[in-house]
Design a protein around this motif. Structure first.
Motif, PDB file in Angstrom:
ATOM      1  N   LYS A 157      -5.517 -20.237 -15.147  1.00 31.70           N
ATOM      2  CA  LYS A 157      -6.734 -19.577 -14.690  1.00 31.70           C
ATOM      3  C   LYS A 157      -6.314 -18.720 -13.501  1.00 31.70           C
ATOM      4  N   ILE A 158      -6.510 -17.419 -13.615  1.00 30.42           N
ATOM      5  CA  ILE A 158      -5.956 -16.438 -12.683  1.00 30.42           C
ATOM      6  C   ILE A 158      -7.061 -15.771 -11.880  1.00 30.42           C
ATOM      7  N   LEU A 159      -6.815 -15.590 -10.575  1.00 33.25           N
ATOM      8  CA  LEU A 159      -7.669 -14.761  -9.735  1.00 33.25           C
ATOM      9  C   LEU A 159      -6.842 -13.591  -9.227  1.00 33.25           C
ATOM     10  N   ASP A 160      -7.296 -12.385  -9.519  1.00 31.94           N
ATOM     11  CA  ASP A 160      -6.729 -11.158  -8.976  1.00 31.94           C
ATOM     12  C   ASP A 160      -7.602 -10.809  -7.775  1.00 31.94           C
ATOM     13  N   LEU A 161      -7.136 -11.163  -6.584  1.00 37.33           N
ATOM     14  CA  LEU A 161      -7.912 -11.054  -5.349  1.00 37.33           C
ATOM     15  C   LEU A 161      -7.599  -9.732  -4.655  1.00 37.33           C
ATOM     16  N   GLY A 162      -8.615  -8.869  -4.550  1.00 38.13           N
ATOM     17  CA  GLY A 162      -8.400  -7.514  -4.070  1.00 38.13           C
ATOM     18  C   GLY A 162      -7.811  -6.694  -5.203  1.00 38.13           C
ATOM     19  N   CYS A 163      -8.514  -6.682  -6.323  1.00 32.09           N
ATOM     20  CA  CYS A 163      -7.961  -6.217  -7.602  1.00 32.09           C
ATOM     21  C   CYS A 163      -7.709  -4.721  -7.695  1.00 32.09           C
ATOM     22  N   GLY A 164      -8.259  -3.920  -6.777  1.00 29.06           N
ATOM     23  CA  GLY A 164      -8.072  -2.480  -6.926  1.00 29.06           C
ATOM     24  C   GLY A 164      -8.641  -2.018  -8.246  1.00 29.06           C
ATOM     25  N   TYR A 165      -7.889  -1.204  -8.978  1.00 23.47           N
ATOM     26  CA  TYR A 165      -8.388  -0.727 -10.274  1.00 23.47           C
ATOM     27  C   TYR A 165      -8.006  -1.650 -11.431  1.00 23.47           C
ATOM     28  N   GLY A 166      -7.438  -2.841 -11.117  1.00 24.98           N
ATOM     29  CA  GLY A 166      -7.365  -3.898 -12.114  1.00 24.98           C
ATOM     30  C   GLY A 166      -6.023  -4.224 -12.733  1.00 24.98           C
ATOM     31  N   VAL A 167      -4.933  -3.740 -12.179  1.00 24.21           N
ATOM     32  CA  VAL A 167      -3.629  -3.909 -12.820  1.00 24.21           C
ATOM     33  C   VAL A 167      -3.286  -5.371 -13.086  1.00 24.21           C
TER      34      VAL A 167
END
Length: 189
Positions: free
Chosen positions: A42-52
């Motif tokens: 289960k992943i959190l992209d924290l401060g994802c910007g445009y989503g890379v």
């Protein structure tokens, strides 16, 4: 912009007002080079910007296992578009100032390329609050150009941190162990 990350073909729309609009940031690529996602993560992209990071993770382990967040409305809009364009439109994407409006927990990975040219208040919030959102055995992964402050802060909160230098960036990997390190120190005194 088209990109291939670890054999996964991706396409991203960016804007001049967001971080790294001309191409995927080398720090982000350095961070991704050191992690391997598995089914059940289960992943959190924290401060994802445009989503890379989040979109890449969704392509590898499934969109239902990924949460992305950013404070910027423009970044959220771009992440939503990019998720749809990369056929992972069901990623949970939340506008939030760090963890303030983000309530998910039990992540196996929290990944962040924080704004390290500013003061350390954002990174401090990400690290301190992120610890509580990881499951035991989960890993916080951060990438910056600065080493000492991040190493010391992650060491203080997690009780340990691995630091790898990749392409002139420092990638920090801190695993959450059973009991908060600071709490263990306080009980001993």
């Amino acid at each position: 912009m088209r990109s291939n990350i670890k054999g996964v073909e991706l396409s991203f729309e960016t804007a001049s007002t967001v971080f790294s609009p001309q191409g995927i940031d080398k720090g982000t690529l350095a961070m991704l080079s050191l992690v391997a996602f598995s089914q059940g993560d289960k992943i959190l992209d924290l401060g994802c910007g445009y989503g890379v990071v989040g979109i890449y993770a969704a392509k590898v382990i499934g969109e239902e296992n990924v949460v992305m967040s950013d404070i910027s409305k423009k970044c959220i809009e771009l992440s939503q578009k990019n998720a749809l364009n990369n056929h992972v439109g069901n990623i949970k994407i939340i506008q939030s100032d760090g963890f303030k409006d983000l309530y998910d927990k039990d992540f196996t990975f929290i990944l962040s390329n924080p704004p390290y040219h500013a003061d350390f208040s954002i990174a401090k919030h990400f690290i301190e609050k992120g610890f509580n959102r990881l499951q035991v055995g989960g890993t916080m992964v951060m990438v910056t150009k600065r080493k000492d402050w991040y190493k010391n802060k992650l060491q203080a909160i997690f009780g340990g941190v691995k630091v790898r230098e990749v392409d002139s960036y420092f990638v920090f990997l801190a695993e959450k162990r059973g009991i908060h390190y600071a709490n263990k120190k306080q009980r001993k005194t």
